[in-house]
Scaffold this motif. Structure first.
Motif, PDB file in Angstrom:
ATOM      1  N   HIS A   1      39.553  38.816  44.494  1.00  0.00           N
ATOM      2  CA  HIS A   1      40.915  38.433  44.423  1.00  0.00           C
ATOM      3  C   HIS A   1      41.932  39.768  43.659  1.00  0.00           C
ATOM      4  O   HIS A   1      43.146  39.466  43.832  1.00  0.00           O
ATOM      5  N   ARG A   2      41.124  40.965  43.892  1.00  0.00           N
ATOM      6  CA  ARG A   2      41.978  42.117  43.508  1.00  0.00           C
ATOM      7  C   ARG A   2      42.170  43.396  44.452  1.00  0.00           C
ATOM      8  O   ARG A   2      42.908  44.076  44.557  1.00  0.00           O
ATOM      9  N   CYS A   3      41.215  43.069  45.395  1.00  0.00           N
ATOM     10  CA  CYS A   3      41.138  44.180  46.244  1.00  0.00           C
ATOM     11  C   CYS A   3      42.279  44.274  47.522  1.00  0.00           C
ATOM     12  O   CYS A   3      42.898  42.982  47.615  1.00  0.00           O
TER      13      CYS A   3
ATOM     14  N   LEU B   1      36.600  43.625  49.516  1.00  0.00           N
ATOM     15  CA  LEU B   1      35.643  44.900  49.618  1.00  0.00           C
ATOM     16  C   LEU B   1      34.555  44.730  48.570  1.00  0.00           C
ATOM     17  O   LEU B   1      33.807  45.564  48.521  1.00  0.00           O
ATOM     18  N   ASN B   2      35.012  43.800  47.537  1.00  0.00           N
ATOM     19  CA  ASN B   2      33.632  43.462  46.815  1.00  0.00           C
ATOM     20  C   ASN B   2      32.908  42.106  46.973  1.00  0.00           C
ATOM     21  O   ASN B   2      32.686  41.310  46.255  1.00  0.00           O
TER      22      ASN B   2
ATOM     23  N   CYS C   1      41.802  40.727  49.696  1.00  0.00           N
ATOM     24  CA  CYS C   1      42.091  39.697  48.808  1.00  0.00           C
ATOM     25  C   CYS C   1      43.509  39.384  48.848  1.00  0.00           C
ATOM     26  O   CYS C   1      44.099  38.481  48.970  1.00  0.00           O
TER      27      CYS C   1
HETATM   28 ZN   LIG Z   1      38.679  41.353  47.171  1.00  0.00          ZN
END
Ligand SMILES: [Zn+2]
Ligand SMILES: [Zn+2]
Length: 337
Positions: free
Chosen positions: A89-91, A103-104, A94
């Motif tokens: 939810h941060r990259c 990416l994660n 997302c």
């Molecule tokens: Zn992500």
């Protein structure tokens, strides 16, 4: 609890392990049914992005048995299916609505403990209620969700004709959805006659055995080619040959998972001259609801795709010696002895 553990490449066993404990935001699901797929075999053979030891299993449904701290809106006893894709939810991806390229990215049963076990801990945000859908059929929500994602990318239009290579479980899901999408022809190719018969009962208008006369047969059926061609085999030489059957201004969906190091040759001139579109389709993205609803309404039938329902012991055999099972979908019921 008992679980199938891949200890290392080409090494797997059934082990007795401590029950999982839910972290904050997680629930524990008692696994009622977990499908096996080609990805599990790739993981077992060391051909996929996994580290070991690993409990595989990413196509599953079950019952919530325990709630971690902070979980709201779910109850012990709820019947659920689980999206195995965990995104951050941060990259960049997302945050631009492309969470399948996170990416994660982590995958339950891929690089996080999976569901070929009596119990599995999963993020509550990955849960989907399945109502009274049968657990074995609900285990097909995940692969169907991937097919829905692929077809939403492909955007078949009413009146098109479609050609599908491969009548395994994934090919048969494509057949059903394309038949419902208004194709005037849904043609299926496979090497195994029995599979083709099943494709016919699930909506294929023509089936063609992949033998020496394949090319000629397909030219007879569609002299100008097919607007939609789907590879559901993951065999590079099939993808390479598939392109010639795409009609000018048509589309090829590369859905089957080819080995990463493989290469095919294609004519850039042909792609240019024929206005071709070649589309990939990785995993799924926000398509779990659609897949669940398609199964619940009966528009897509899962039952004819399930060839074996087995316990963990036979599940281990199906994972490690797939050639022993002349199979479509193998569904494992980890609680069965
Ligand atoms: Zn992500
Ligand atoms: Zn799968």
């Amino acid at each position: 609890m008992r679980a199938i553990v891949i200890e290392d490449v080409n090494k797997a066993s059934i082990q007795e392990l401590p029950d999982p404990v839910p972290a904050p935001g997680e629930v524990v699901v008692s696994v009622e049914a977990c499908g096996l797929c080609g990805t599990d075999e790739h993981i077992y053979k060391g051909e996929f992005l996994s580290s070991y030891p690993l409990i595989p299993g990413h196509e599953f449904a079950g019952v919530i048995t325990e709630l971690g701290a902070g979980v709201e809106g779910w109850h012990v006893g709820d019947r659920v299916a689980v999206d195995p894709n965990i995104s951050c939810h941060r990259c960049y991806f997302c945050q631009t609505e492309r969470s399948n390229h996170c990416l994660n990215w982590r995958g339950i049963g891929v690089n996080v403990a999976g569901a070929l076990a009596e119990k599995v801990a999963v993020p509550a945000e990955n849960l989907y209620a399945i109502g009274d859908l049968n657990f074995e059929e609900a285990a097909l929500i995940e692969p169907l969700s991937c097919v829905v994602y692929g077809l939403r990318r492909l955007q078949p239009a009413v009146g098109d004709e479609a050609l599908i290579f491969g009548a395994g479980p994934i090919g048969l899901l494509h057949v059903q959805l394309l038949a419902h999408a208004g194709m005037h022809q849904v043609v299926v190719v496979d090497r195994i006659a029995q599979r083709l018969e099943r494709a016919r009962t699930l909506g294929a208008t023509e089936v063609v055995l992949a033998d020496g006369s394949l090319e000629q047969r397909l030219r007879q059926i569609a002299p100008l080619g097919f607007q939609i061609v789907v590879d559901a085999t993951g065999v590079p030489v099939v993808v390479e040959r598939a392109l010639q059957f795409v009609k000018p201004a048509g589309k090829l969906l590369v859905f089957g998972v080819c080995p990463p190091q493989e290469r095919i040759s294609l004519s850039p001139f042909e792609v240019y001259r024929k206005d071709l579109q070649i589309l990939g389709s990785f995993a799924l993205r926000y398509t779990f609801h659609y897949a669940r609803d398609l199964l619940a309404s009966g528009v897509v039938q899962a039952r004819p795709l399930i060839s074996h329902v087995v316990g963990l012991g036979e599940g281990l055999a199906a994972l490690t010696q797939p050639e022993r099972f002349e199979k479509l979908k193998v569904v494992v019921r980890p609680g069965a002895r």
